[in-house]
Design a protein around this motif. Structure first.
Motif, PDB file in Angstrom:
ATOM      1  N   VAL A 147       0.846  -1.199   0.000  1.00 45.66           N
ATOM      2  CA  VAL A 147       0.000   0.000   0.000  1.00 45.66           C
ATOM      3  C   VAL A 147       0.881   1.247   0.000  1.00 45.66           C
ATOM      4  N   ALA A 148       1.938   1.233   0.812  1.00 43.90           N
ATOM      5  CA  ALA A 148       2.879   2.362   0.833  1.00 43.90           C
ATOM      6  C   ALA A 148       3.656   2.453  -0.474  1.00 43.90           C
ATOM      7  N   ASN A 151       1.632   3.982  -2.974  1.00 42.83           N
ATOM      8  CA  ASN A 151       1.141   5.282  -2.529  1.00 42.83           C
ATOM      9  C   ASN A 151      -0.389   5.331  -2.535  1.00 42.83           C
ATOM     10  N   LEU A 152      -0.996   4.260  -2.014  1.00 46.60           N
ATOM     11  CA  LEU A 152      -2.451   4.192  -1.945  1.00 46.60           C
ATOM     12  C   LEU A 152      -2.940   4.825  -0.644  1.00 46.60           C
ATOM     13  N   THR A 153      -4.075   5.462  -0.683  1.00 44.17           N
ATOM     14  CA  THR A 153      -4.613   6.113   0.506  1.00 44.17           C
ATOM     15  C   THR A 153      -5.180   5.070   1.470  1.00 44.17           C
ATOM     16  N   HIS A 154      -4.994   5.317   2.760  1.00 45.63           N
ATOM     17  CA  HIS A 154      -5.582   4.438   3.777  1.00 45.63           C
ATOM     18  C   HIS A 154      -5.693   5.220   5.075  1.00 45.63           C
ATOM     19  N   ASP A 155      -6.462   4.658   6.014  1.00 45.98           N
ATOM     20  CA  ASP A 155      -6.720   5.377   7.266  1.00 45.98           C
ATOM     21  C   ASP A 155      -5.773   4.978   8.391  1.00 45.98           C
ATOM     22  N   GLU A 166     -10.484  -3.504   2.416  1.00 46.90           N
ATOM     23  CA  GLU A 166     -10.564  -2.259   1.641  1.00 46.90           C
ATOM     24  C   GLU A 166      -9.214  -1.943   1.002  1.00 46.90           C
ATOM     25  N   MET A 167      -8.125  -2.108   1.774  1.00 46.52           N
ATOM     26  CA  MET A 167      -6.803  -1.834   1.233  1.00 46.52           C
ATOM     27  C   MET A 167      -6.424  -2.848   0.156  1.00 46.52           C
ATOM     28  N   GLN A 170      -8.115  -1.858  -3.029  1.00 51.61           N
ATOM     29  CA  GLN A 170      -7.395  -0.766  -3.696  1.00 51.61           C
ATOM     30  C   GLN A 170      -6.156  -1.284  -4.423  1.00 51.61           C
TER      31      GLN A 170
END
Length: 207
Positions: A147-148, A151-155, A166-167, A170
């Motif tokens: 995810v990093a 560069n995907l958005t996450h909470d 959800e991740m 994405q």
């Protein structure tokens, strides 16, 4: 037409992405699911979600409480595994499935559905295996690090089932986009996940 073949022909961006939190690593050793989270995608769009704690019938370890943030007090108020999995079987009916490190989630899905005499018709693809083939240069293929890397958005929430699904969803859509094959079918991405890494460029060029 054979339903399995029909599902294989479904687009690779139309499926259910799921994640389990569990009491341990192996249902064969008595471990049970304590949370299921899932995202249903249709043509790359989220059309539904499923998220539910479930009571395994025994207390979980302090390690699992700390690791997941799911306490025994929370589970005491949750419905049984049988009740939740009966609902989840309906949620995934007729869908292909994706999970990160899918062998783990598949073991628990199979075991929990076996307990209630249920099953599913779809096939699994492992997003971790796909990532290893598309991003061999990535420093790690763990979900959070991918995810990093992308560069995907996450909470910032990890090790809770819906957040992880959800991740993963994405990441899955990002990987499909990176293949530059918009009409990729589920069967084709399933084959990609099992293709030797050195042969991936050749395989993609033939699609």
């Amino acid at each position: 037409m054979n339903p399995d073949k029909t599902l294989a022909m479904v687009p690779a961006d139309t499926l259910v992405v799921l994640d389990f939190e569990t009491t341990g690593l192996s249902p064969n050793m008595g471990d049970r699911a304590i949370e299921i989270g899932a995202v249903k995608l249709e043509r790359g769009q989220v059309i539904d979600r499923f998220s539910q704690l479930m009571n395994p019938g025994f207390r979980v370890s302090r390690f699992i409480e700390d690791y997941t943030g799911i306490s025994n007090a929370m589970l005491a108020e949750a419905p049984s595994c049988a009740e939740v999995m009966s609902q989840f079987a309906q949620f995934i009916d007729g869908c292909n499935l994706v999970a990160h490190n899918a062998s783990f989630d598949k073991r628990f899905l199979d075991a929990e559905l076996d307990y209630i005499g249920s099953g599913y018709s779809g096939e699994f693809v492992c997003s971790l295996l796909v990532a290893r083939r598309l991003y061999p240069e990535a420093p790690s293929h763990k979900l959070g690090e991918l995810v990093a890397y992308k560069n995907l958005t996450h909470d910032g929430v990890f090790h809770r089932a819906l957040a992880d699904s959800e991740m993963t969803a994405q990441l899955w859509l990002a990987m499909l986009a990176d293949t530059q094959k918009p009409q990729l079918s589920f069967a084709q991405i399933h084959k990609l996940s099992k293709t030797p890494k050195a042969k991936v460029p050749l395989y993609l060029s033939t699609l």
